[in-house]
Design a protein around this motif. Structure first.
Motif, PDB file in Angstrom:
ATOM      1  N   GLY A  83      -3.026 -24.262  79.045  1.00  5.78           N
ATOM      2  CA  GLY A  83      -2.035 -23.347  78.615  1.00  5.78           C
ATOM      3  C   GLY A  83      -2.448 -22.148  77.532  1.00  5.78           C
ATOM      4  O   GLY A  83      -2.229 -21.005  77.299  1.00  5.78           O
ATOM      5  N   GLU A  84      -4.393 -23.153  76.874  1.00 10.28           N
ATOM      6  CA  GLU A  84      -4.302 -22.268  76.067  1.00 10.28           C
ATOM      7  C   GLU A  84      -5.589 -21.235  76.685  1.00 10.28           C
ATOM      8  O   GLU A  84      -6.456 -21.512  77.282  1.00 10.28           O
ATOM      9  CB  GLU A  84      -4.999 -22.858  74.851  1.00 10.28           C
ATOM     10  CG  GLU A  84      -5.502 -22.232  73.572  1.00 10.28           C
ATOM     11  CD  GLU A  84      -6.200 -23.359  72.850  1.00 10.28           C
ATOM     12  OE1 GLU A  84      -6.603 -22.642  72.120  1.00 10.28           O
ATOM     13  OE2 GLU A  84      -6.327 -24.165  72.975  1.00 10.28           O
ATOM     14  N   ILE A  85      -5.798 -19.939  76.145  1.00  6.98           N
ATOM     15  CA  ILE A  85      -6.985 -19.087  76.546  1.00  6.98           C
ATOM     16  C   ILE A  85      -7.833 -19.307  75.591  1.00  6.98           C
ATOM     17  O   ILE A  85      -7.413 -19.021  74.210  1.00  6.98           O
ATOM     18  CB  ILE A  85      -6.059 -17.706  76.685  1.00  6.98           C
ATOM     19  CG1 ILE A  85      -4.738 -17.534  77.778  1.00  6.98           C
ATOM     20  CG2 ILE A  85      -7.625 -16.420  76.770  1.00  6.98           C
ATOM     21  CD1 ILE A  85      -4.875 -16.328  77.822  1.00  6.98           C
ATOM     22  N   ILE A  86      -8.753 -20.167  75.968  1.00  2.00           N
ATOM     23  CA  ILE A  86      -9.863 -19.652  75.187  1.00  2.00           C
ATOM     24  C   ILE A  86     -11.327 -19.515  76.330  1.00  2.00           C
ATOM     25  O   ILE A  86     -12.606 -19.450  74.869  1.00  2.00           O
ATOM     26  CB  ILE A  86     -10.442 -21.043  75.256  1.00  2.00           C
ATOM     27  CG1 ILE A  86     -10.683 -21.894  76.671  1.00  2.00           C
ATOM     28  CG2 ILE A  86      -9.348 -22.633  74.822  1.00  2.00           C
ATOM     29  CD1 ILE A  86     -11.485 -23.410  77.062  1.00  2.00           C
ATOM     30  N   GLY A  87     -11.191 -18.634  76.478  1.00  5.16           N
ATOM     31  CA  GLY A  87     -12.356 -17.452  76.660  1.00  5.16           C
ATOM     32  C   GLY A  87     -12.397 -16.182  77.469  1.00  5.16           C
ATOM     33  O   GLY A  87     -10.618 -16.157  78.120  1.00  5.16           O
TER      34      GLY A  87
ATOM     35  N   LYS B 288     -20.000 -25.200  79.468  1.00  6.92           N
ATOM     36  CA  LYS B 288     -19.982 -24.831  80.307  1.00  6.92           C
ATOM     37  C   LYS B 288     -19.121 -23.696  80.964  1.00  6.92           C
ATOM     38  O   LYS B 288     -18.957 -23.449  82.366  1.00  6.92           O
ATOM     39  CB  LYS B 288     -20.003 -25.379  81.865  1.00  6.92           C
ATOM     40  CG  LYS B 288     -21.464 -26.442  81.804  1.00  6.92           C
ATOM     41  CD  LYS B 288     -22.887 -25.691  81.955  1.00  6.92           C
ATOM     42  CE  LYS B 288     -23.822 -26.628  82.084  1.00  6.92           C
ATOM     43  NZ  LYS B 288     -25.283 -26.259  82.394  1.00  6.92           N
ATOM     44  N   ILE B 289     -17.883 -23.719  80.196  1.00  9.62           N
ATOM     45  CA  ILE B 289     -16.925 -22.236  80.391  1.00  9.62           C
ATOM     46  C   ILE B 289     -17.380 -20.917  80.525  1.00  9.62           C
ATOM     47  O   ILE B 289     -17.323 -20.119  81.642  1.00  9.62           O
ATOM     48  CB  ILE B 289     -15.834 -22.270  79.575  1.00  9.62           C
ATOM     49  CG1 ILE B 289     -15.977 -23.550  79.421  1.00  9.62           C
ATOM     50  CG2 ILE B 289     -14.997 -21.276  79.216  1.00  9.62           C
ATOM     51  CD1 ILE B 289     -14.692 -23.717  78.141  1.00  9.62           C
ATOM     52  N   GLY B 290     -18.504 -20.500  80.114  1.00 11.16           N
ATOM     53  CA  GLY B 290     -19.333 -19.022  80.048  1.00 11.16           C
ATOM     54  C   GLY B 290     -19.578 -19.223  81.267  1.00 11.16           C
ATOM     55  O   GLY B 290     -20.312 -17.683  81.946  1.00 11.16           O
ATOM     56  N   SER B 291     -20.577 -19.873  81.813  1.00 11.19           N
ATOM     57  CA  SER B 291     -21.024 -20.122  82.828  1.00 11.19           C
ATOM     58  C   SER B 291     -20.195 -19.863  84.131  1.00 11.19           C
ATOM     59  O   SER B 291     -21.016 -18.945  85.386  1.00 11.19           O
ATOM     60  CB  SER B 291     -21.687 -21.703  83.059  1.00 11.19           C
ATOM     61  OG  SER B 291     -22.837 -20.962  82.852  1.00 11.19           O
TER      62      SER B 291
ATOM     63  N   LEU C 121      -8.710 -12.429  71.263  1.00 10.16           N
ATOM     64  CA  LEU C 121     -10.713 -12.738  71.614  1.00 10.16           C
ATOM     65  C   LEU C 121     -11.237 -12.412  70.909  1.00 10.16           C
ATOM     66  O   LEU C 121     -12.378 -11.957  71.052  1.00 10.16           O
ATOM     67  CB  LEU C 121     -10.384 -13.558  72.968  1.00 10.16           C
ATOM     68  CG  LEU C 121     -10.195 -14.987  73.330  1.00 10.16           C
ATOM     69  CD1 LEU C 121     -10.003 -14.478  74.355  1.00 10.16           C
ATOM     70  CD2 LEU C 121     -10.391 -16.035  72.973  1.00 10.16           C
ATOM     71  N   ILE C 122     -10.728 -10.549  71.788  1.00  9.29           N
ATOM     72  CA  ILE C 122     -11.980 -10.157  71.384  1.00  9.29           C
ATOM     73  C   ILE C 122     -12.232 -10.035  69.517  1.00  9.29           C
ATOM     74  O   ILE C 122     -13.099  -9.101  68.692  1.00  9.29           O
ATOM     75  CB  ILE C 122     -10.868  -8.092  71.695  1.00  9.29           C
ATOM     76  CG1 ILE C 122     -11.258  -8.186  73.704  1.00  9.29           C
ATOM     77  CG2 ILE C 122     -11.194  -7.217  70.823  1.00  9.29           C
ATOM     78  CD1 ILE C 122     -10.284  -7.285  73.462  1.00  9.29           C
TER      79      ILE C 122
ATOM     80  N   GLU D  11     -15.626 -20.857  70.190  1.00  3.18           N
ATOM     81  CA  GLU D  11     -17.085 -21.397  69.467  1.00  3.18           C
ATOM     82  C   GLU D  11     -16.486 -23.021  70.047  1.00  3.18           C
ATOM     83  O   GLU D  11     -17.678 -23.616  70.342  1.00  3.18           O
ATOM     84  CB  GLU D  11     -17.180 -21.333  67.835  1.00  3.18           C
ATOM     85  CG  GLU D  11     -17.708 -22.456  67.032  1.00  3.18           C
ATOM     86  CD  GLU D  11     -18.395 -21.385  65.642  1.00  3.18           C
ATOM     87  OE1 GLU D  11     -19.310 -21.896  65.000  1.00  3.18           O
ATOM     88  OE2 GLU D  11     -17.750 -20.824  65.097  1.00  3.18           O
ATOM     89  N   ALA D  12     -15.347 -23.764  68.964  1.00  4.46           N
ATOM     90  CA  ALA D  12     -15.260 -25.030  69.544  1.00  4.46           C
ATOM     91  C   ALA D  12     -15.384 -25.787  70.823  1.00  4.46           C
ATOM     92  O   ALA D  12     -15.709 -26.755  71.856  1.00  4.46           O
ATOM     93  CB  ALA D  12     -13.650 -25.234  69.188  1.00  4.46           C
ATOM     94  N   TYR D  13     -15.406 -24.508  72.643  1.00  2.00           N
ATOM     95  CA  TYR D  13     -14.813 -24.928  73.634  1.00  2.00           C
ATOM     96  C   TYR D  13     -17.130 -24.262  74.312  1.00  2.00           C
ATOM     97  O   TYR D  13     -17.067 -24.173  75.678  1.00  2.00           O
ATOM     98  CB  TYR D  13     -14.573 -23.848  74.406  1.00  2.00           C
ATOM     99  CG  TYR D  13     -12.748 -24.589  74.062  1.00  2.00           C
ATOM    100  CD1 TYR D  13     -12.526 -25.296  75.136  1.00  2.00           C
ATOM    101  CD2 TYR D  13     -12.090 -24.100  72.798  1.00  2.00           C
ATOM    102  CE1 TYR D  13     -11.575 -26.005  74.781  1.00  2.00           C
ATOM    103  CE2 TYR D  13     -10.693 -24.610  72.962  1.00  2.00           C
ATOM    104  CZ  TYR D  13     -10.492 -25.213  73.775  1.00  2.00           C
ATOM    105  OH  TYR D  13      -9.277 -25.756  73.367  1.00  2.00           O
TER     106      TYR D  13
END
Length: 146
Positions: free
Chosen positions: A56-60, A91-94, A19-20, A85-87
């Motif tokens: 199970g997938e780390i998305i953020g 509201k995941i960032g929130s 992610l970095i 980007e796809a996610y």
């Protein structure tokens, strides 16, 4: 989609590093990334991280550490908040930001600080909606290659 926000474990470090790298590509700075998975394992006591997971997938992630500012005292420094980007727009960032605010309060911090590139309008708007003040008066000063 069932998003889970949880404290990262050592097993998550390779995904966090991925992610970095994605963030660095987005910010046109992949060539500036000198960190590595091995370095993150070696330096894992210097940072904390929460991850957003979907089946199970780390998305953020929100990667942070504690600092001390002479004017206010203990603070939480949010180094990276990133969602694939796809996610985005879900509201995941929130959710990650709320977790950072909760951690800062639980840890009795007097400030939560982050940086944002001046051209990153979506992030600036997100931070403003989250209640951050965007300071135009201070500049970053880095001494590199120690």
């Amino acid at each position: 989609m069932e998003i889970v926000i949880r404290k990262a474990t050592d097993d998550d470090i390779p995904a966090i590093f991925g992610l970095i790298q994605e963030l660095a590509i987005y910010e046109n700075g992949l060539d500036k990334v000198k960190n590595s998975v091995d370095q993150m394992y070696a330096e894992k006591d210097f940072f904390n991280c929460y991850v957003a997971e979907d089946n199970g997938e780390i998305i953020g992630m929100s990667l942070y550490y504690f600092v001390y500012y002479t004017w206010v005292g203990k603070a939480l420094y949010l180094d990276d908040l990133f969602v694939k980007e796809a996610y985005r727009g879900k509201k995941i960032g929130s959710k990650l930001m709320q977790k950072m605010m909760d951690v800062a309060r639980e840890e009795k911090c007097h400030r939560l600080r982050l940086q944002v590139l001046n051209w990153n309008s979506p992030a600036i708007e997100f931070y403003k909606k989250s209640g951050f003040n965007i300071d135009e008066d201070w500049h970053n000063c880095d001494f590199i290659d120690l």
